[in-house]
Write a protein that holds these residues in place. Structure first.
Motif, PDB file in Angstrom:
ATOM      1  N   TYR A  69     -12.974  10.672 -13.496  1.00 28.88           N
ATOM      2  CA  TYR A  69     -12.294  10.374 -14.762  1.00 28.88           C
ATOM      3  C   TYR A  69     -12.555   8.950 -15.245  1.00 28.88           C
ATOM      4  CZ  TYR A  69      -9.551  14.711 -14.617  1.00 28.88           C
ATOM      5  OH  TYR A  69      -9.149  16.028 -14.618  1.00 28.88           O
ATOM      6  N   ALA A  70     -12.700   8.022 -14.317  1.00 30.93           N
ATOM      7  CA  ALA A  70     -12.807   6.603 -14.706  1.00 30.93           C
ATOM      8  C   ALA A  70     -13.973   5.921 -14.010  1.00 30.93           C
ATOM      9  CB  ALA A  70     -11.509   5.893 -14.378  1.00 30.93           C
ATOM     10  N   PRO A  71     -15.196   6.379 -14.269  1.00 26.23           N
ATOM     11  CA  PRO A  71     -16.345   5.793 -13.570  1.00 26.23           C
ATOM     12  C   PRO A  71     -16.543   4.314 -13.869  1.00 26.23           C
ATOM     13  CG  PRO A  71     -17.080   7.211 -15.370  1.00 26.23           C
ATOM     14  CD  PRO A  71     -15.610   7.437 -15.218  1.00 26.23           C
ATOM     15  N   ASP A  72     -16.110   3.859 -15.050  1.00 27.49           N
ATOM     16  CA  ASP A  72     -16.229   2.435 -15.359  1.00 27.49           C
ATOM     17  C   ASP A  72     -14.868   1.760 -15.433  1.00 27.49           C
ATOM     18  OD1 ASP A  72     -15.400   3.674 -17.692  1.00 27.49           O
ATOM     19  OD2 ASP A  72     -16.547   2.353 -19.018  1.00 27.49           O
ATOM     20  N   GLY A  73     -13.814   2.462 -14.994  1.00 24.87           N
ATOM     21  CA  GLY A  73     -12.487   1.865 -14.931  1.00 24.87           C
ATOM     22  C   GLY A  73     -12.272   1.224 -13.571  1.00 24.87           C
ATOM     23  N   TRP A  74     -11.074   0.702 -13.353  1.00 22.32           N
ATOM     24  CA  TRP A  74     -10.809   0.044 -12.075  1.00 22.32           C
ATOM     25  C   TRP A  74      -9.370   0.307 -11.669  1.00 22.32           C
ATOM     26  CZ3 TRP A  74     -14.389  -1.575  -8.900  1.00 22.32           C
ATOM     27  CH2 TRP A  74     -14.023  -2.299  -7.768  1.00 22.32           C
ATOM     28  N   ILE A  75      -9.210   0.799 -10.443  1.00 23.20           N
ATOM     29  CA  ILE A  75      -7.889   1.145  -9.936  1.00 23.20           C
ATOM     30  C   ILE A  75      -7.365   0.021  -9.058  1.00 23.20           C
ATOM     31  CG2 ILE A  75      -8.700   2.312  -7.834  1.00 23.20           C
ATOM     32  CD1 ILE A  75      -6.503   4.435  -8.342  1.00 23.20           C
ATOM     33  N   CYS A  76      -6.057  -0.136  -9.063  1.00 21.80           N
ATOM     34  CA  CYS A  76      -5.380  -1.040  -8.148  1.00 21.80           C
ATOM     35  C   CYS A  76      -4.616  -0.170  -7.155  1.00 21.80           C
ATOM     36  CB  CYS A  76      -4.440  -1.975  -8.897  1.00 21.80           C
ATOM     37  SG  CYS A  76      -3.798  -3.320  -7.881  1.00 21.80           S
ATOM     38  N   LEU A  77      -4.936  -0.298  -5.893  1.00 25.81           N
ATOM     39  CA  LEU A  77      -4.394   0.574  -4.855  1.00 25.81           C
ATOM     40  C   LEU A  77      -3.107  -0.011  -4.280  1.00 25.81           C
ATOM     41  CD1 LEU A  77      -7.829   0.901  -3.063  1.00 25.81           C
ATOM     42  CD2 LEU A  77      -6.738   2.775  -4.315  1.00 25.81           C
ATOM     43  N   ALA A  78      -2.138   0.846  -4.015  1.00 26.98           N
ATOM     44  CA  ALA A  78      -0.899   0.423  -3.354  1.00 26.98           C
ATOM     45  C   ALA A  78      -0.334   1.603  -2.590  1.00 26.98           C
ATOM     46  CB  ALA A  78       0.116  -0.093  -4.373  1.00 26.98           C
ATOM     47  N   PHE A  79       0.113   1.355  -1.382  1.00 29.17           N
ATOM     48  CA  PHE A  79       0.806   2.365  -0.589  1.00 29.17           C
ATOM     49  C   PHE A  79       2.325   2.159  -0.622  1.00 29.17           C
ATOM     50  CE2 PHE A  79      -2.975   3.179   2.541  1.00 29.17           C
ATOM     51  CZ  PHE A  79      -3.657   3.813   1.530  1.00 29.17           C
ATOM     52  N   SER A  80       2.752   0.912  -0.847  1.00 30.48           N
ATOM     53  CA  SER A  80       4.182   0.589  -0.911  1.00 30.48           C
ATOM     54  C   SER A  80       4.411  -0.376  -2.062  1.00 30.48           C
ATOM     55  CB  SER A  80       4.660  -0.069   0.395  1.00 30.48           C
ATOM     56  OG  SER A  80       4.751   0.859   1.454  1.00 30.48           O
ATOM     57  N   ASN A  81       5.623  -0.364  -2.606  1.00 31.26           N
ATOM     58  CA  ASN A  81       6.062  -1.396  -3.543  1.00 31.26           C
ATOM     59  C   ASN A  81       7.587  -1.375  -3.608  1.00 31.26           C
ATOM     60  OD1 ASN A  81       6.863   0.599  -5.397  1.00 31.26           O
ATOM     61  ND2 ASN A  81       5.163   0.257  -6.794  1.00 31.26           N
ATOM     62  N   HIS A  82       8.149  -2.060  -4.584  1.00 24.17           N
ATOM     63  CA  HIS A  82       9.596  -2.236  -4.683  1.00 24.17           C
ATOM     64  C   HIS A  82      10.319  -1.002  -5.213  1.00 24.17           C
ATOM     65  CE1 HIS A  82       8.025  -2.848  -8.656  1.00 24.17           C
ATOM     66  NE2 HIS A  82       9.242  -2.802  -9.176  1.00 24.17           N
ATOM     67  N   ASP A  83       9.588   0.052  -5.566  1.00 19.52           N
ATOM     68  CA  ASP A  83      10.196   1.234  -6.178  1.00 19.52           C
ATOM     69  C   ASP A  83      10.140   2.479  -5.301  1.00 19.52           C
ATOM     70  OD1 ASP A  83      11.101   0.184  -8.583  1.00 19.52           O
ATOM     71  OD2 ASP A  83       9.215   0.529  -9.624  1.00 19.52           O
ATOM     72  N   VAL A  84       9.406   2.444  -4.196  1.00 21.65           N
ATOM     73  CA  VAL A  84       9.208   3.665  -3.400  1.00 21.65           C
ATOM     74  C   VAL A  84       9.559   3.399  -1.935  1.00 21.65           C
ATOM     75  CG1 VAL A  84       7.391   4.509  -4.935  1.00 21.65           C
ATOM     76  CG2 VAL A  84       6.765   3.166  -2.917  1.00 21.65           C
ATOM     77  N   VAL A  85       9.829   4.471  -1.212  1.00 20.27           N
ATOM     78  CA  VAL A  85      10.077   4.364   0.225  1.00 20.27           C
ATOM     79  C   VAL A  85       8.853   3.745   0.895  1.00 20.27           C
ATOM     80  CG1 VAL A  85      10.464   5.701   2.338  1.00 20.27           C
ATOM     81  CG2 VAL A  85      11.661   6.325   0.221  1.00 20.27           C
ATOM     82  N   ARG A  86       9.080   2.770   1.763  1.00 13.58           N
ATOM     83  CA  ARG A  86       7.961   2.125   2.451  1.00 13.58           C
ATOM     84  C   ARG A  86       7.083   3.179   3.129  1.00 13.58           C
ATOM     85  NH1 ARG A  86       7.859  -3.369   3.185  1.00 13.58           N
ATOM     86  NH2 ARG A  86       9.699  -4.544   2.508  1.00 13.58           N
ATOM     87  N   HIS A  87       5.766   2.964   3.057  1.00 13.76           N
ATOM     88  CA  HIS A  87       4.867   4.049   3.438  1.00 13.76           C
ATOM     89  C   HIS A  87       4.913   4.382   4.925  1.00 13.76           C
ATOM     90  CE1 HIS A  87       2.032   0.618   4.179  1.00 13.76           C
ATOM     91  NE2 HIS A  87       1.547   1.412   5.112  1.00 13.76           N
TER      92      HIS A  87
END
Length: 555
Positions: free
Chosen positions: A334-352
């Motif tokens: 979907y985004a061959p020239d886009g760029w993703i920022c990866l995250a497994f945990s943050n302040h809104d979700v249960v710690r991974h």
């Protein structure tokens, strides 16, 4: 008046800036209320964060992201802004902020701040004026709508925090939209004056030297002004990645209350502003369970929208090779020239570690997830305490302060469990986070055994592992900016290659708790790359991987 010499000097400085630093960067998220309390009131503050910057720099990350520190009544703990140009007194002063930025820059750390502009607090002066009448200068600065003839809300739109997305206002005899709390009215981005004002607020912080913005709920900026009802989602098609499964928000396909095409025009305006300041960046949070990858592609493609965005693909979903394989391939498609920022945990979700690690092998699992996220294509957000292997805190209902958790307790316990204070010293009061008798959220006893002082300099600790893995990523640019190609595998094994102009690397992960063998693709003879996460070696064309083991080798 700016002299020609000053202008020339600024041109030289701008030319020396690495405008692409964000691509593949590792960003450390700080939740300011919970990082370090310097003044002893039980709430973290900017001076406290500044005092801990050496620790952050020593991790080997490239930047910090500060959750909101603006003036706020704190109904949603800073995500309800009442003044976009000042610091909330609970966090300090503008002088404290400027000092933090200067100290961070002196340690080689960029500073990214949260921008919450889809909505404001109902205490913001703009809303106070807007709600007074239908004819005042700011009457159209928020999303207002007439009731149906029977007095009910204009449509079926829902708030993520529960109930209708509409609140009646007796002054205007109209409803206003709020995608979150009633006290968080949605700004009307269809009004160019609103866009101008918000871009002006962002310029204020760019002038103060911030290096970028994390854009909260970036796809919520526009709604359809025709106010159509959202269609129903069948139960078998529910996707609870944006809201917990018990939330009726999942019962709708959110076609009209967010993710509108007009958003692309505003993002272009925003990018034009950012381009005036070389080396600044944007990362958008996309909350849309049905169309998140398509939206991410739209918002990050080309060079005139966001620099990068993150979705909830890895902040929810299953920890399985199939899920990761599908998500990686979909992102590339979907985004061959886009760029993703990866995250497994943050302040809104249960710690991974708690969300995924239900197998009793937390140590191995924690190392695997660190190796995995730092090997995938994209930039990376690490959440404070992730590098200590912290689990989700178990809190009593009496300790909760999050309105989201209070609304949906006990099936959904909210976000307080991932927001508890950072633990620095195992035997100090409150883990050395604060000298207060009572902190805004309690410090979990089980977190103290993972405190920084129990792991710092200790071979084999989770903290030292993260430091080593971050060094390894820096030493191999293919992991930061190279291409990714997913390989065929069987069972719960994920494999891909990372490649740039100078090197290629094979990355293999056993994502299950049973030993497996991975047959190397024909002709491949990977060699040791010195990765701290390697727990297997090739032998006779195969790699034997123990539970939650990984292999990274040069090819």
């Amino acid at each position: 008046m700016t002299s020609p010499l000053m202008t020339e000097q600024k041109t030289i400085e701008d030319a020396a800036i690495d405008s692409d630093w964000w691509r593949g960067a590792v960003i450390y998220q700080i939740y300011p209320r919970s990082f370090q309390d310097q003044d002893g009131d039980g709430v973290g503050d900017l001076v406290g964060i500044t005092s801990r910057l050496d620790y952050v720099a020593d991790l080997g990350v490239d930047a910090i992201w500060l959750s909101p520190v603006f003036t706020s009544p704190m109904k949603d703990f800073g995500y309800d802004v009442s003044n976009y140009r000042d610091i909330d007194p609970s966090f300090g002063t503008l002088e404290d902020f400027d000092n933090l930025v200067q100290k961070a820059h002196s340690r080689g750390l960029k500073v990214i701040i949260d921008q919450v502009i889809s909505h404001s607090s109902d205490k913001h002066a703009w809303f106070s004026e807007s709600r007074q009448s239908r004819t005042n200068a700011k009457s159209d600065w928020y999303v207002w709508a007439d009731p149906k003839p029977d007095g009910t809300p204009p449509n079926n739109w829902l708030s993520i925090f529960g109930g209708s997305a509409w609140q009646w206002d007796s002054r205007r005899m109209q409803y206003y939209q709020h995608n979150f709390l009633v006290s968080q009215p949605d700004l009307n981005f269809h009004n160019p004056e609103v866009q101008d004002a918000l871009l002006g607020e962002m310029r204020f912080w760019l002038e103060r030297g911030v290096d970028g913005f994390r854009l909260d709920t970036v796809n919520f900026y526009f709604c359809s002004l025709a106010f159509e009802n959202n269609p129903v989602v069948k139960p078998e098609d529910f996707n609870a990645s944006t809201a917990p499964a018990v939330n009726p928000y999942n019962f709708q396909e959110h076609l009209y209350d967010k993710s509108q095409p007009e958003n692309l025009g505003f993002l272009k305006r925003l990018r034009s502003l950012m381009d005036e300041y070389p080396g600044r960046t944007t990362v958008g949070e996309i909350g849309d369970s049905q169309h998140q990858l398509e939206i991410m592609a739209q918002y990050t493609s080309g060079d005139d929208h966001l620099h990068m965005a993150y979705t909830f693909d890895y902040l929810g979903g299953a920890f399985s090779a199939d899920h990761f394989k599908e998500s990686i391939e979909a992102t590339e498609r979907y985004a061959p020239d886009g760029w993703i920022c990866l995250a497994f945990s943050n302040h809104d979700v249960v710690r991974h570690i708690s969300r995924w690690g239900v197998h009793g092998q937390e140590a191995e699992f924690t190392r695997l997830t660190a190796t995995l996220i730092l090997s995938m294509r994209g930039s990376v957000c690490l959440y404070q305490g992730e590098e200590l292997g912290l689990k989700e805190a178990e809190l009593s209902f009496a300790d909760l302060v999050d309105p989201y958790g209070i609304e949906f307790w006990p099936e959904f316990k909210g976000r307080d469990g991932c927001r508890t204070p950072m633990v620095w010293q195992s035997h100090a009061s409150n883990g050395a986070f604060s000298t207060a008798n009572r902190t805004w959220l309690p410090v979990p006893a089980e977190h103290l055994t993972h405190a920084v002082d129990t792991q710092d300099g200790v071979d084999g600790s989770v903290l030292e592992y993260y430091r080593a893995m971050l060094r390894f990523r820096r030493e191999h640019p293919a992991l930061a900016k190279g291409t990714i190609t997913v390989l065929d595998t069987t069972g719960n094994v994920l494999a891909f290659t990372r490649e740039d102009d100078n090197e290629s690397m094979l990355c293999v992960f056993n994502m299950g708790h049973d030993p497996v063998e991975y047959s190397l693709p024909g002709g491949l003879s990977p060699r040791d790359a010195g990765c701290p996460g390697v727990t297997a070696v090739p032998n006779n064309g195969k790699i034997a991987l123990g539970p939650f083991a990984a292999y990274l080798g040069l090819i």
